[in-house]
Design a protein around this motif. Structure first.
Motif, PDB file in Angstrom:
ATOM      1  N   GLY A  34       0.794  -1.221   0.000  1.00  0.00           N
ATOM      2  CA  GLY A  34       0.000   0.000   0.000  1.00  0.00           C
ATOM      3  C   GLY A  34       0.824   1.268   0.000  1.00  0.00           C
ATOM      4  O   GLY A  34       0.330   2.342  -0.373  1.00  0.00           O
ATOM      5  N   MET A  35       2.105   1.187   0.427  1.00  0.00           N
ATOM      6  CA  MET A  35       2.985   2.359   0.395  1.00  0.00           C
ATOM      7  C   MET A  35       3.294   2.714  -1.056  1.00  0.00           C
ATOM      8  O   MET A  35       3.529   1.847  -1.880  1.00  0.00           O
ATOM      9  CB  MET A  35       4.275   2.069   1.167  1.00  0.00           C
ATOM     10  N   THR A  36       3.306   3.994  -1.366  1.00  0.00           N
ATOM     11  CA  THR A  36       3.672   4.409  -2.715  1.00  0.00           C
ATOM     12  C   THR A  36       5.178   4.632  -2.804  1.00  0.00           C
ATOM     13  O   THR A  36       5.850   4.889  -1.795  1.00  0.00           O
ATOM     14  CB  THR A  36       2.958   5.704  -3.127  1.00  0.00           C
ATOM     15  N   THR A  37       5.682   4.568  -4.021  1.00  0.00           N
ATOM     16  CA  THR A  37       7.106   4.844  -4.188  1.00  0.00           C
ATOM     17  C   THR A  37       7.417   6.310  -3.913  1.00  0.00           C
ATOM     18  O   THR A  37       8.538   6.647  -3.528  1.00  0.00           O
ATOM     19  CB  THR A  37       7.577   4.433  -5.594  1.00  0.00           C
ATOM     20  N   GLU A  38       6.432   7.190  -4.039  1.00  0.00           N
ATOM     21  CA  GLU A  38       6.624   8.594  -3.654  1.00  0.00           C
ATOM     22  C   GLU A  38       6.846   8.715  -2.153  1.00  0.00           C
ATOM     23  O   GLU A  38       7.660   9.536  -1.694  1.00  0.00           O
ATOM     24  CB  GLU A  38       5.425   9.429  -4.080  1.00  0.00           C
ATOM     25  N   GLU A  39       6.164   7.885  -1.372  1.00  0.00           N
ATOM     26  CA  GLU A  39       6.376   7.890   0.078  1.00  0.00           C
ATOM     27  C   GLU A  39       7.790   7.430   0.418  1.00  0.00           C
ATOM     28  O   GLU A  39       8.404   7.950   1.363  1.00  0.00           O
ATOM     29  CB  GLU A  39       5.350   6.998   0.766  1.00  0.00           C
ATOM     30  N   ILE A  40       8.300   6.461  -0.329  1.00  0.00           N
ATOM     31  CA  ILE A  40       9.686   6.043  -0.117  1.00  0.00           C
ATOM     32  C   ILE A  40      10.628   7.202  -0.403  1.00  0.00           C
ATOM     33  O   ILE A  40      11.587   7.459   0.339  1.00  0.00           O
ATOM     34  CB  ILE A  40      10.026   4.835  -1.012  1.00  0.00           C
ATOM     35  N   ASN A  41      10.362   7.925  -1.468  1.00  0.00           N
ATOM     36  CA  ASN A  41      11.177   9.094  -1.805  1.00  0.00           C
ATOM     37  C   ASN A  41      11.196  10.107  -0.667  1.00  0.00           C
ATOM     38  O   ASN A  41      12.245  10.664  -0.319  1.00  0.00           O
ATOM     39  CB  ASN A  41      10.641   9.745  -3.082  1.00  0.00           C
ATOM     40  N   THR A  42      10.037  10.323  -0.058  1.00  0.00           N
ATOM     41  CA  THR A  42       9.955  11.282   1.055  1.00  0.00           C
ATOM     42  C   THR A  42      10.783  10.804   2.243  1.00  0.00           C
ATOM     43  O   THR A  42      11.498  11.603   2.875  1.00  0.00           O
ATOM     44  CB  THR A  42       8.490  11.479   1.471  1.00  0.00           C
TER      45      THR A  42
END
Length: 269
Positions: free
Chosen positions: A35-43
């Motif tokens: 459910g985590m987005t790759t944008e959240e990983i970037n953050t």
């Protein structure tokens, strides 16, 4: 172009940058979930890097718009983070490069790992574990006076024995105050080929292993995303190392076991 031989002061600066990158990657592994987005990983990567007084090397590097590369499933490398939400069974490579201090002449620490999201398929586990072990085997070849070709040959021999293939189009590289320097470090080849390794040389070893063919293609739209040509899974692991008289030192060594998934943690990856 000959590879630079780093001074003891340079190597100590690289230890600091490498340790920061390793800490950030460990943090990512602890937070990954379906459910985590790759944008959240970037953050996560961006904020943790800035918090340490460093900066993420990918951001604005030759126009790359984000702070980390997040490559899922058949993506080999260089995927730009975005809205994609991770699903159970996905595998994702997270490639972290930290520059410390945050100055024009800062030093680079470069490391990556491929993580399982939820429960991996048998195929996914096979390609990830083959790649993880291939990195260990490649690092074991590093020694003062050895040949760079010894690294690639050992990796290729192991990977192909497992029924997988090694990407040819992207290789390891020298690193220091520049993101990419000489020498190139191939993950395939023949023993005894290439330049001799010398104590003080710093470079990455970062095999990209495919479950199918080694051939890849670059996305014609974003010009960054590299995917397997046959659409099969790919995995990657990476460390920054320095050649020593007695072998090598891993400058991006993890401070604690790296959590590859909720149920899998490894001391070396």
């Amino acid at each position: 172009m000959a590879a630079d031989i780093k001074s003891p002061r340079d190597i100590e600066a690289m230890r600091i940058a490498g340790a920061m990158a390793a800490e950030t990657l460990c943090l990512v592994g602890e937070k990954l979930r379906p459910g985590m987005t790759t944008e959240e990983i970037n953050t996560i990567v961006h904020d943790d890097t800035i918090r340490r007084g460093a900066r993420p090397a990918p951001l604005d590097y030759k126009g790359f718009p984000k702070s980390v590369c997040t490559s899922v499933n058949e993506i080999v490398c260089h995927r730009i983070p975005g809205p994609y939400a991770l699903k159970n069974g996905d595998i994702i490579n997270v490639d972290v490069t930290t520059i410390y201090p945050n100055t024009r002449d800062g030093w680079h620490g470069d490391t990556s790992a491929t993580f399982y999201i939820g429960t991996p398929t048998q195929e996914a586990r096979h390609v990830v574990e083959t790649c993880r072990k291939a990195l260990e085997i490649g690092i074991a070849q590093v020694r003062d006076g050895g040949f760079l070709g010894d690294i690639g040959a050992a990796i290729q021999e192991f990977v192909e024995a497992q029924g997988c293939s090694v990407v040819r189009d992207f290789v390891g590289h020298g690193i220091g105050q520049k993101f990419h320097e000489s020498p190139q470090v191939k993950h395939y080849g023949r023993r005894g080929d290439g330049a001799r390794m010398r104590a003080g040389m710093i470079f990455t070893i970062e095999p990209m292993v495919n479950i199918g063919s080694w051939q890849v293609e670059i996305d014609p739209i974003d010009k960054w995303t590299v995917r397997t040509k046959d659409g099969e899974l790919s995995a990657q692991f990476e460390h920054t190392i320095v050649v020593t008289k007695g072998g090598c030192e891993i400058l991006t060594k993890r401070p604690r076991p790296l959590r590859l998934s909720e149920n899998v943690a490894v001391v070396f990856a």
